[in-house]
Design a protein around this motif. Structure first.
Motif, mmCIF file in Angstrom:
data_model
loop_
_atom_site.group_PDB
_atom_site.id
_atom_site.type_symbol
_atom_site.label_atom_id
_atom_site.label_comp_id
_atom_site.label_asym_id
_atom_site.label_seq_id
_atom_site.Cartn_x
_atom_site.Cartn_y
_atom_site.Cartn_z
ATOM 1 N N HIS A 18 -4.958 9.103 2.296
ATOM 2 C CA HIS A 18 -3.835 7.861 1.574
ATOM 3 C C HIS A 18 -5.176 6.645 1.883
ATOM 4 C CE1 HIS A 18 -1.163 4.550 3.449
ATOM 5 N NE2 HIS A 18 -1.689 4.161 1.739
ATOM 6 N N GLY A 19 -6.098 6.644 3.023
ATOM 7 C CA GLY A 19 -7.758 5.454 2.638
ATOM 8 C C GLY A 19 -7.953 5.958 1.386
ATOM 9 N N ALA A 20 -8.746 7.394 0.949
ATOM 10 C CA ALA A 20 -9.562 7.309 0.344
ATOM 11 C C ALA A 20 -8.639 6.639 -1.282
ATOM 12 C CB ALA A 20 -9.077 9.191 -0.274
ATOM 13 N N THR A 21 -7.050 7.106 -1.642
ATOM 14 C CA THR A 21 -6.732 6.463 -2.672
ATOM 15 C C THR A 21 -6.543 4.901 -3.157
ATOM 16 O OG1 THR A 21 -4.321 6.395 -1.552
ATOM 17 C CG2 THR A 21 -5.276 9.112 -3.145
ATOM 18 N N LEU A 22 -6.313 3.983 -1.650
ATOM 19 C CA LEU A 22 -6.717 2.622 -1.806
ATOM 20 C C LEU A 22 -7.930 2.202 -2.191
ATOM 21 C CD1 LEU A 22 -4.808 1.957 2.062
ATOM 22 C CD2 LEU A 22 -4.076 1.188 -0.654
ATOM 23 N N ALA A 23 -9.127 3.496 -1.605
ATOM 24 C CA ALA A 23 -10.240 2.892 -2.150
ATOM 25 C C ALA A 23 -10.558 2.930 -4.177
ATOM 26 C CB ALA A 23 -11.618 3.954 -1.660
ATOM 27 N N ASN A 30 -0.657 -4.169 -11.287
ATOM 28 C CA ASN A 30 -1.357 -3.619 -10.076
ATOM 29 C C ASN A 30 -1.169 -1.887 -10.461
ATOM 30 O OD1 ASN A 30 -1.790 -2.131 -7.318
ATOM 31 N ND2 ASN A 30 -0.764 -3.563 -6.246
ATOM 32 N N GLY A 31 -2.251 -1.217 -10.831
ATOM 33 C CA GLY A 31 -2.225 -0.140 -10.819
ATOM 34 C C GLY A 31 -1.795 1.130 -9.524
ATOM 35 N N TYR A 32 -1.851 0.632 -8.456
ATOM 36 C CA TYR A 32 -1.546 1.788 -7.168
ATOM 37 C C TYR A 32 -0.241 1.503 -6.762
ATOM 38 C CZ TYR A 32 -2.762 3.545 -2.936
ATOM 39 O OH TYR A 32 -2.864 4.598 -1.931
ATOM 40 N N ASN A 33 -0.001 2.900 -6.918
ATOM 41 C CA ASN A 33 1.468 3.121 -7.034
ATOM 42 C C ASN A 33 1.402 4.153 -5.863
ATOM 43 O OD1 ASN A 33 2.998 1.513 -9.015
ATOM 44 N ND2 ASN A 33 1.230 2.557 -9.974
ATOM 45 N N ALA A 77 0.534 -0.993 -0.069
ATOM 46 C CA ALA A 77 -0.303 0.473 0.393
ATOM 47 C C ALA A 77 0.542 1.296 0.096
ATOM 48 C CB ALA A 77 -0.730 -0.093 1.443
ATOM 49 N N VAL A 78 2.174 1.281 -0.567
ATOM 50 C CA VAL A 78 3.340 2.417 0.021
ATOM 51 C C VAL A 78 4.640 2.063 -1.184
ATOM 52 C CG1 VAL A 78 2.767 3.031 2.305
ATOM 53 C CG2 VAL A 78 4.447 1.127 1.823
ATOM 54 N N ASN A 79 4.423 1.223 -1.434
ATOM 55 C CA ASN A 79 5.137 0.561 -3.236
ATOM 56 C C ASN A 79 4.240 1.393 -4.546
ATOM 57 O OD1 ASN A 79 7.870 -0.589 -3.840
ATOM 58 N ND2 ASN A 79 6.040 -1.800 -4.382
ATOM 59 N N SER A 122 -6.934 -1.267 6.003
ATOM 60 C CA SER A 122 -8.958 -0.603 6.276
ATOM 61 C C SER A 122 -8.991 0.545 6.394
ATOM 62 C CB SER A 122 -9.603 -1.353 6.669
ATOM 63 O OG SER A 122 -10.436 -3.234 6.261
ATOM 64 N N LEU A 123 -8.499 1.773 6.113
ATOM 65 C CA LEU A 123 -8.685 3.060 6.513
ATOM 66 C C LEU A 123 -9.875 4.368 5.822
ATOM 67 C CD1 LEU A 123 -5.193 4.034 5.155
ATOM 68 C CD2 LEU A 123 -5.571 3.128 7.196
#
Length: 666
Positions: free
Chosen positions: A446-451, A464-467, A349-351, A619-620
């Motif tokens: 952070h939580g909003a982008t993870l959502a 995996n498109g989350y960066n 989640a932080v990579n 879960s944020l």
């Protein structure tokens, strides 16, 4: 795929390959000046001439000719040899015989190819033309009389850097390459034109007249000016690094390097800490190692100890500090020195999960709170490639020039919960969607982008498109080693440690540690040393072998190029010696033993290469809030080495702040 015959050898080439590429696949060397693998084809130097059958009975430029089935190519026929000699003779008509005083001497394409393919004598006795010098800023030195108009610099500035400030004026033999208004080139990648220039027309201004290439010791290492992990070669003579050059790594930096990577090296010999210091009566006084260690031991901190690391550290130093604190009964470790705090329970989640190379295959990209042009210039170049393939880019944050067209959505993290229809449609249609979250957006978003990972379907089979984009070289390594408190550095300050180690940490608000005995271990007399009670001189990245983890989780290792100055020592050896004085002797006496212990503690650091982290986001709170303020205010002065560098100081003053500098008359 076409099958061609090169000097009698049959070779199968990919569809769309050029004759030059076919010759290279067959193992033949084709001379060239204007052609470059990463730039568009210009076809204007004519040095790559070959004979092709079937075809007209004349030599043809192999860089611009597509390879076709059943072609016969001759690279060393009498016709080709005569043609190359003629081209070289024309190129040298106006070229000055500057080799003895030219900085390109010894590594010049024109020198090498004139020896290999030239006639060996000149028939030209007319006057040579002279061209006035052009001004391109504090990094690029110009001697344009040497220019052979290959246009590599123009194509690089336009296609890779995205800053169209270099071009050609006039025509024919009067053509000149210039920066038009002759202001400093504003690109963060301008130094690459020096490597691209096949002659001595564009050379490195800070390196001018410093050394010849055969005098230099060459050491492969990793750059620490940002989190990309650029592979570089440090060229040193004696105990000084004279220049840094990029090393080709297709997965990381291709063959480019930012100007900060190249030219901050002159800061390695300025403002250095070369002896221990102890504060007495409010002033730092030079001391011996024994006196400095005794002052630390006198604190009698027990387990009330903390360690905060800076942006440029290697994993070995971090592990030694972690082991020392663990032996003293403390786990107060932190590396986000400016006060950032975000959930680090999941490394994925932080990579930067897409990987740097994978960025150029994305087809829909959302930037959240990141100034990519300053935080990771070589990731920015990958996005330019993606755009050329049709990718759409959207951005949330204060508007700025990223060198490409982006649709700016606003500057409020609450937008993450209600993205415009245009964005939703683009991501619905995307096969490889990508979100890049900058440090400026982590605190409130952070939580909003993870959502978004779920709502935009960023994580799917093979993609995996989350960066998260870090801009500190030590950040990912520090997170892997556990240098993170739940509330960030505020938790460390709230614990009010009796003894606080600042490992190259110069950006900390030291007023929050007024009650702590502050020990600074670092290499430059910067903010950290000024605030410390004891200063222990450490080694910079050029002066130690170290392991670094870049923003995508790639573990890389750099070697030592030179030795630290004076009494300075490698950071981990300082901690090892201090541990014995404090009565908590660390269980390693060599770098190999340290790395073995580190590999047991953190298995991902045991081997080199790209590490992948399982996707298990925390879960944020998914409600983003707050405006974004980019953390980097001055690209050229982000760390102690840069602030000590005259070249970086001048770049900042001239390029960012518009200060004029008078040039001496030649």
């Amino acid at each position: 795929m076409p099958i061609v015959k090169v000097d009698g050898v049959e070779v199968e080439v990919p569809q769309g390959a050029t004759v030059l590429q076919a010759c290279e696949l067959a193992g033949k060397e084709i001379p060239r000046f204007c052609y470059h693998e990463r730039l568009s084809i210009a076809g204007n130097c004519r040095m790559c001439l070959v004979e092709v059958k079937p075809g007209p009975p004349k030599p043809q430029a192999s860089c611009a000719l597509p390879a076709a089935d059943k072609q016969e190519i001759f690279t060393n026929s009498p016709m080709v040899k005569a043609a190359r000699e003629g081209v070289m003779e024309f190129l040298l008509i106006n070229h000055p015989l500057d080799c003895p005083i030219c900085d390109q001497g010894g590594e010049c394409d024109l020198q090498d190819q004139s020896v290999a393919y030239g006639r060996g004598a000149s028939r030209y006795d007319e006057n040579k033309r002279a061209v006035t010098e052009k001004y391109m800023g504090p990094i690029v030195k110009t001697v344009m009389t040497r220019c052979i108009q290959c246009t590599r610099c123009i194509r690089f500035a336009e296609e890779v850097a995205g800053v169209e400030e270099i071009g050609a004026i006039y025509r024919g033999e009067n053509m000149q390459i210039t920066s038009y208004l002759e202001h400093a080139v504003s690109s963060e990648l301008s130094g690459n034109v020096v490597d691209l220039c096949p002659v001595g027309a564009l050379t490195s201004k800070p390196y001018a007249f410093e050394a010849r290439p055969w005098e230099l010791r060459k050491t492969l290492t990793i750059d620490v000016m940002d989190a990309v992990g650029t592979n570089i070669r440090l060229d040193s003579r004696g105990r000084q690094v004279l220049r840094a050059l990029p090393v080709i790594n297709e997965d990381v930096n291709e063959e480019w390097a930012s100007d900060k990577t190249r030219h901050a090296v002159d800061g390695l010999v300025r403002r250095r800490l070369d002896r221990p210091y102890v504060r007495k009566d409010g002033k730092l006084v030079a001391a011996s190692w024994d006196e400095a260690f005794a002052a630390i031991k006198a604190v009698d901190a027990g387990s009330s100890v903390a360690a905060i690391h800076g942006d440029l550290l290697d994993c070995e130093t971090l592990y030694a500090a972690k082991a020392l604190l663990a032996s003293m009964g403390s786990s107060l470790l932190e590396g986000r020195q400016t006060g950032m705090d975000y959930d680090t329970s999941s490394l994925a989640a932080v990579n930067f999960n897409t990987t740097i190379a994978g960025t150029e295959t994305a087809d829909a990209i959302l930037l959240v709170g990141t100034n990519l042009r300053w935080e990771a210039p070589l990731v920015n170049t990958r996005i330019r490639k993606a755009i050329k393939k049709g990718a759409k880019v959207f951005a949330i944050g204060p508007e700025l020039d990223l060198t490409y067209k982006a649709t700016w959505l606003g500057n409020d993290l609450s937008l993450l919960g209600k993205l415009p229809e245009e964005v939703a449609q683009a991501f619905d249609a995307a096969k490889r969607p990508m979100v890049i979250v900058g440090g400026a957006a982590l605190k409130g978003g952070h939580g909003a982008t993870l959502a978004l990972a779920k709502t935009l379907n960023l994580v799917r089979e093979g993609w995996n498109g989350y960066n998260v984009l870090h801009f500190s070289a030590a950040r990912n390594g520090g997170l892997m080693l556990g240098f993170a408190q739940k509330g960030g550095i505020a938790d460390v300050a709230a614990a009010n440690p009796k003894l606080a180690f600042f490992l190259g940490a110069d950006e900390v608000d030291f007023s929050k540690f007024a009650g702590s005995f502050k020990v600074y271990i670092g290499h430059h007399g910067d903010k950290g040393a000024a605030a410390a009670d004891v200063v222990l001189p450490g080694a910079s990245y050029a002066e130690k072998s170290g392991t670094y983890v870049n923003l995508e989780g790639r573990v890389q290792r750099g070697e030592r190029a030179v030795f630290p100055p004076g009494d300075a020592r490698e950071d981990w050896t300082i901690l090892r010696a201090l541990s014995a004085v404090l009565g908590h002797t660390l269980p390693f006496d060599s770098i190999e033993e340290l790395r073995a212990a580190m590999g047991v503690d953190t298995p991902d650091l045991a081997t080199l290469g790209l590490k992948t982290f399982a996707w298990n986001p925390p879960s944020l709170d998914a409600a983003g809030q707050g405006e974004i303020a980019y953390p980097i205010k001055d690209f050229y002065l982000t760390n102690a080495i840069c602030r000590a560098s005259p070249t970086m100081q001048r770049c900042s003053a001239e390029i960012l702040h518009g200060q004029d500098f008078a040039e001496a008359a030649e």
